[in-house]
Structures are given as C-alpha cells and as structure tokens.
Design a protein around this motif. Structure first.
Motif, PDB file in Angstrom:
ATOM      1  N   GLU A  40       0.836  -1.205   0.000  1.00  0.00           N
ATOM      2  CA  GLU A  40       0.000   0.000   0.000  1.00  0.00           C
ATOM      3  C   GLU A  40       0.872   1.257   0.000  1.00  0.00           C
ATOM      4  N   THR A  41       2.008   1.186   0.661  1.00  0.00           N
ATOM      5  CA  THR A  41       2.937   2.325   0.643  1.00  0.00           C
ATOM      6  C   THR A  41       3.501   2.520  -0.762  1.00  0.00           C
ATOM      7  N   SER A  42       3.826   1.402  -1.425  1.00  0.00           N
ATOM      8  CA  SER A  42       4.384   1.483  -2.779  1.00  0.00           C
ATOM      9  C   SER A  42       3.395   2.093  -3.766  1.00  0.00           C
ATOM     10  N   THR A  43       2.124   1.741  -3.624  1.00  0.00           N
ATOM     11  CA  THR A  43       1.107   2.244  -4.550  1.00  0.00           C
ATOM     12  C   THR A  43       0.526   3.584  -4.117  1.00  0.00           C
ATOM     13  N   GLY A  44       0.701   3.914  -2.842  1.00  0.00           N
ATOM     14  CA  GLY A  44       0.117   5.152  -2.324  1.00  0.00           C
ATOM     15  C   GLY A  44      -1.394   5.072  -2.200  1.00  0.00           C
ATOM     16  N   ARG A  45      -1.922   3.866  -2.116  1.00  0.00           N
ATOM     17  CA  ARG A  45      -3.373   3.662  -2.044  1.00  0.00           C
ATOM     18  C   ARG A  45      -3.712   2.618  -0.987  1.00  0.00           C
ATOM     19  N   VAL A  46      -4.889   2.754  -0.406  1.00  0.00           N
ATOM     20  CA  VAL A  46      -5.437   1.694   0.438  1.00  0.00           C
ATOM     21  C   VAL A  46      -5.982   0.626  -0.507  1.00  0.00           C
ATOM     22  N   LEU A  47      -5.525  -0.607  -0.335  1.00  0.00           N
ATOM     23  CA  LEU A  47      -5.856  -1.670  -1.290  1.00  0.00           C
ATOM     24  C   LEU A  47      -6.853  -2.686  -0.754  1.00  0.00           C
TER      25      LEU A  47
END
Length: 319
Positions: free
Chosen positions: A42-49
């Motif tokens: 989630e940190t890598s994508t910058g999104r809550v998954l």
C-alpha cells in the motif's frame, strides 16, 4: 513505482483467503509478516488496497492491483512449468515433496447450467502438467463479466460478446432453453392439450400464465420473465419458487412446483420417459455463450481455453 512479487502474492492470498490470519496459514508465515507486506504494498502504490472487512475485499484501487497480481502469479507459474523446476512454498525453508509444491490457482466464472452439464468434463480434460487448481465462481452469465473486470477471475463463461478490457472473447455456442412442466402441472394449469403436436396456441392465454406458479433459479434469473413477455406481450408477476441449484431446479419442475425454462439436454431424459412436457412445442429461447479470458500469452490459459471450447462444441448448439 516498483511492486515486490512476494507482496503481490501475499495480497492475492489475503483476498482469496478472506483474512490476514488465513493468508498467513496458506503462506506459512506469521500474520504480522502478512500485515507488513500488505502495508509495504500500500505504501508502494500510495493507495489503500484492502477493505478490512470479513472477508477482506479489494478497494477500487485494490481491484486494479489484484488483476495485476493474478497475472504476475500466473506468468510466474507458466515460467516455472516451462523450466521444469519446482516452486517451494514461500517460507524459505527449501522443503521438498508434493505438499510443498505451489499449484496455480485458476479462478473462473461459470453459470450454473453450464457447470451442471458440460463444464466439469472440460476441466477434467486439463493436462495434469499445468498443476491447475480451479476456483469456480458460480454466477449468472449476464453478470459474470463483472468478476473479470474487478480481477476476481481470469476467465468466464458469459453472455456478453463485448470483450472486457484486457480480455479476448470467443463464441462457445448457444444453450437452448424450453418452457417445461410436469404432465400433471400442465394439465392443471394449461389444459390437457399442452405438449401435443396438435395443441392450439389460441387456448394458451395470458390469464393462465398469470396464475400458474413458475420456478426461477434466483432473483437474477430472467429467462422465465423473458418468455412470458414474448408469449403474452404483458408484464406478469405470477407466483414463483426460487431454487438456486441447476439439478434441483429441474427436479422442482419435474415434481410440479411450477413450470420453468430448462436446458434441452437437461430436460430430454425426463421428456423421453414422459415426466415432462413442453408447454409449447417448438418454442424456445437460445442463450449465446462466450468464453472471455485475460489476454495473456499463458500456456495454462491457452490450454484451458482449448479444452473449454472443445467441450462446448460437443454440447452447445452452433451455427
């Protein structure tokens, strides 16, 4: 943005297992390690998954990542198979043996009538060398494409000829449904002439259809209502039973709970021994079926598509 393979595999495990704890059991790591990998992803994508519900579910952004993750896992499995080497579980212990080999999970969507008739023989024909474990989602053919869009499934039997983005589509054939009823039910609600070659459709009126109970698979099943609208030119709401299993649906019609639209190769044995009759000989609804699958250069998906198309050609109407 760089996404770690182990993080993607962990994400798939959480979604498929439903909880972080269950995913940890599958992966043979601790729940804390699962949580750390998901947090890193989630940190890598910058999104809550992930929606932290029970069962866990992907967010809108998570659906995009889920589809990518399944594709990466599939391509890795194809490469392992092509190289002829084993793949041990991700606990890092290097254990060997049949219980430690990762098998490729293949989620597909199939409508109930196909699942009850021609699809299982197709899956049984898959060569063992692919090591595929099928995770079959049962969904109405009118709604199955949504599971392709959100990354839940890799392939689907669907009624849609329009390819989902990133998927290929191939026509399988037509499943023919006919309005069937038990002999006693037909005589009670529609008169003794039902099912005979000389039956006059003039005596088959809308009032009978409005009163006679019908059997529907579930609340997504519109086949009976489609037939009613075509036959009566009216919107009717007769009494109905919901029987959400293909084989049990046919039994319910045979026992006289109501009339229903049955696949011809499912109703044929009952018709031959005189337990079922068609409400109107020669009347039917054909449902075209298509095979949609991810557009990947995957030997496993290619082999699956070949077996499905071959089985459909043996069972469905074509041309």
């Amino acid at each position: 943005m760089s996404l770690d393979l182990e993080h993607l595999k962990t994400y798939v495990a959480v979604i498929d297992s439903g909880t972080f704890e269950a995913a940890a059991t599958v992966l043979r790591i601790t729940p804390s390690a699962v949580s750390q990998r998901i947090k890193a992803l989630e940190t890598s994508t910058g999104r809550v998954l992930i929606r932290r519900t029970k069962p866990a579910a992907p967010t809108d952004s998570g659906e995009v990542v889920l589809r990518l993750a399944r594709q990466v896992v599939l391509l890795e499995a194809d490469a392992v198979a092509a190289l002829g080497v084993g793949s041990t579980l991700s606990d890092g212990r290097g254990a060997t043996g049949p219980d430690t080999i990762e098998r490729t999970r293949v989620p597909i969507v199939v409508n109930a009538d196909s699942l009850a008739t021609w699809m299982l023989p197709a899956l049984a024909e898959m060569p063992a060398r692919f090591g595929a474990c099928f995770d079959v989602y049962r969904e109405d053919e009118e709604h199955s494409v949504e599971l392709l869009r959100n990354g839940t499934a890799m392939a689907a039997v669907t009624a849609s000829a329009q390819a989902v983005q990133g998927c290929s589509v191939h026509p399988l054939g037509r499943m023919r449904y006919r309005p069937m009823a038990s002999v006693a039910f037909a005589a009670t609600w529609f008169g003794d002439g039902v099912g005979s070659a000389s039956f006059s459709t003039a005596s088959f009126n809308s009032d009978a259809f409005a009163r006679a109970p019908l059997v529907a698979f579930d609340r997504k099943d519109t086949l009976q209502d489609r037939y009613l609208r075509r036959r009566t030119r009216r919107r009717l709401d007769p009494p109905r039973h919901y029987i959400p299993a293909s084989a049990d649906f046919a039994v319910a019609v045979r026992l006289g709970l109501g009339w229903g639209m049955l696949p011809e190769f499912q109703s044929a044995p009952y018709e031959e021994d005189g337990q079922l009759v068609p409400l109107e000989p020669g009347e039917f609804i054909d449902v075209p079926l298509y095979w949609q699958r991810w557009k990947l250069d995957s030997p496993l998906l290619a082999a699956l598509s070949e077996t499905v198309e071959r089985a459909a050609a043996r069972s469905l109407r074509t041309g």
